[in-house]
Design a protein around this motif. Structure first.
Motif, short mmCIF file in Angstrom:
data_model
loop_
_atom_site.label_atom_id
_atom_site.label_comp_id
_atom_site.label_asym_id
_atom_site.label_seq_id
_atom_site.Cartn_x
_atom_site.Cartn_y
_atom_site.Cartn_z
N UNK A 1 0.82 -1.20 0.00
CA UNK A 1 0.00 0.00 0.00
C UNK A 1 0.86 1.25 0.00
N UNK A 2 0.37 2.28 -0.68
CA UNK A 2 1.03 3.57 -0.68
C UNK A 2 0.04 4.61 -0.14
N UNK A 3 -0.02 4.78 1.18
CA UNK A 3 -0.99 5.70 1.77
C UNK A 3 -0.64 7.16 1.46
N UNK B 1 1.13 8.71 6.12
CA UNK B 1 2.34 7.89 6.26
C UNK B 1 3.35 8.59 7.17
N UNK B 2 3.53 9.89 6.98
CA UNK B 2 4.49 10.62 7.83
C UNK B 2 4.07 10.59 9.30
N UNK C 1 5.15 8.56 14.77
CA UNK C 1 4.75 7.93 16.03
C UNK C 1 5.57 6.67 16.30
N UNK C 2 5.84 5.88 15.26
CA UNK C 2 6.66 4.68 15.43
C UNK C 2 8.05 5.06 15.91
N UNK C 3 8.63 6.10 15.30
CA UNK C 3 9.97 6.57 15.72
C UNK C 3 9.93 7.10 17.16
N UNK D 1 -5.40 4.52 9.83
CA UNK D 1 -5.44 5.56 8.80
C UNK D 1 -4.64 5.17 7.57
N UNK D 2 -3.46 4.58 7.77
CA UNK D 2 -2.63 4.25 6.60
C UNK D 2 -3.10 2.97 5.91
N UNK D 3 -3.87 2.15 6.62
CA UNK D 3 -4.34 0.90 6.01
C UNK D 3 -5.71 1.02 5.35
#
Length: 330
Positions: A142-144, A149-150, A155-157, A189-191
């Protein structure tokens, strides 16, 4: 139970045996020094990891069937290849439950992984997006939208950086809970898009072929099968197997099989007693019957002679321990 931590691995076997949530088979493809820095976090509903690797390799990974996994690269170039598809920063891979897949890297790489239980995945997607997302049978690339994506990657970082700099904060349930909620919201949101990057049907056929190929190789560790034998065992024409191997592992079937067996020899040498082990015997057990040619090929790939590897096994180069990881915190 909430848990977090960091681990560093300097040998492929140590990493392979302790990486959380995954069954990993590694084939190192260059002579760069191996190092993996793993950062992990487990909350009540979510598990995440950041993996920083120093050396090029092919990995064949098998996911646990009881979780829904999302993986994603954390840097741009060179782009890693997931199941034959180059994946860049900001792109997301939603995996099928229990899926097996290949990762090909060309140098140092950073990538992330997040998982949820399937029922939580469906419930949160229904609540946050208004429709229930179903875990796919096979990986979806997927390319959200860039903004989504940002936000997700930020949040992951943030979560991984907190684990490394302030692990004490993660012991506070309210901090972990707030981070968990933000991450799940950003993940949905990204999925919640319906536009896969590439043809799922063709990609899945090729992925199925490569899974069969890995199973055939696992049964042929003691010899070098010909291309014809490999094709017959996998059940595909030679042209198809060559095309799939070029896409997924970046080399021919025979070359990849040889690299795989060389990596297996190195693993055995690192676990052997130099006083009682024979390099020639170990090499022969994995299909290398000519000691001189084997030693040259080994040195070219790993940057040292087999005897050097064996000697290092006797000076505390390989004393595996089992570092705590988030899979142990279930």
């Amino acid at each position: 139970m909430i848990g977090c931590g960091t681990n560093t691995f300097s040998e492929p076997d140590d990493y392979r045996m302790n990486v959380p949530e995954l069954k990993v088979e590694l084939v190192m493809t260059g002579r760069d020094d191996f190092r993996v820095d793993l950062t992990w976090l487990k909350t009540d509903r979510l598990k995440l990891a950041r993996v920083v690797e120093s050396a090029p390799r092919v990995a064949f990974l098998s996911l646990a069937p009881a979780r829904v996994y999302v993986s994603f690269p954390l840097h741009g170039d060179p782009r890693p290849v997931w199941n034959g598809v180059p994946v860049g920063r900001g792109e997301i891979v939603l995996h099928g439950c229990g899926e097996s897949f290949h990762q090909l890297t060309f140098g140092s790489t950073r990538w992330g992984l997040i998982s949820l239980a399937p029922e939580q995945f469906r419930a949160y997607s229904r609540m946050l997006s208004g429709r229930e997302l179903i875990p796919p049978r096979a990986a979806k690339f997927l390319r959200p939208p860039q903004g989504a994506a940002r936000g997700f990657l930020r949040l992951h970082k943030q979560a991984c950086d907190l684990v490394r700099s302030r692990p004490d904060l993660m012991a506070h349930r309210e901090v972990a809970r707030a981070l968990e909620q933000d991450l799940i919201h950003a993940l949905v949101n990204v999925l919640a898009i319906d536009e896969p990057r590439s043809s799922a049907a063709t990609r899945q056929r090729h992925a199925d072929i490569m899974v069969r190929f890995e199973r055939v190789l696992a049964m042929q560790d003691g010899r070098q099968p010909s291309v014809a034998e490999l094709c017959a065992a996998v059940g595909v024409p030679e042209r198809t197997l060559r095309m799939c191997c070029a896409e997924f592992v970046g080399r021919s079937p025979v070359n990849y099989a040889r690299l795989r067996r060389l990596n297996l020899v190195r693993s055995v040498l690192l676990r052997s007693d130099p006083a009682t082990s024979s390099i020639a015997t170990i090499a022969r057990d994995y299909g290398f019957s000519e000691p001189g040619r084997f030693a040259t090929t080994y040195r070219t790939l790993f940057g040292e002679a087999p005897s050097t590897t064996l000697r290092r096994s006797g000076v505390d180069a390989y004393h595996p321990h089992r570092p705590h990881n988030f899979a142990d915190s279930a």
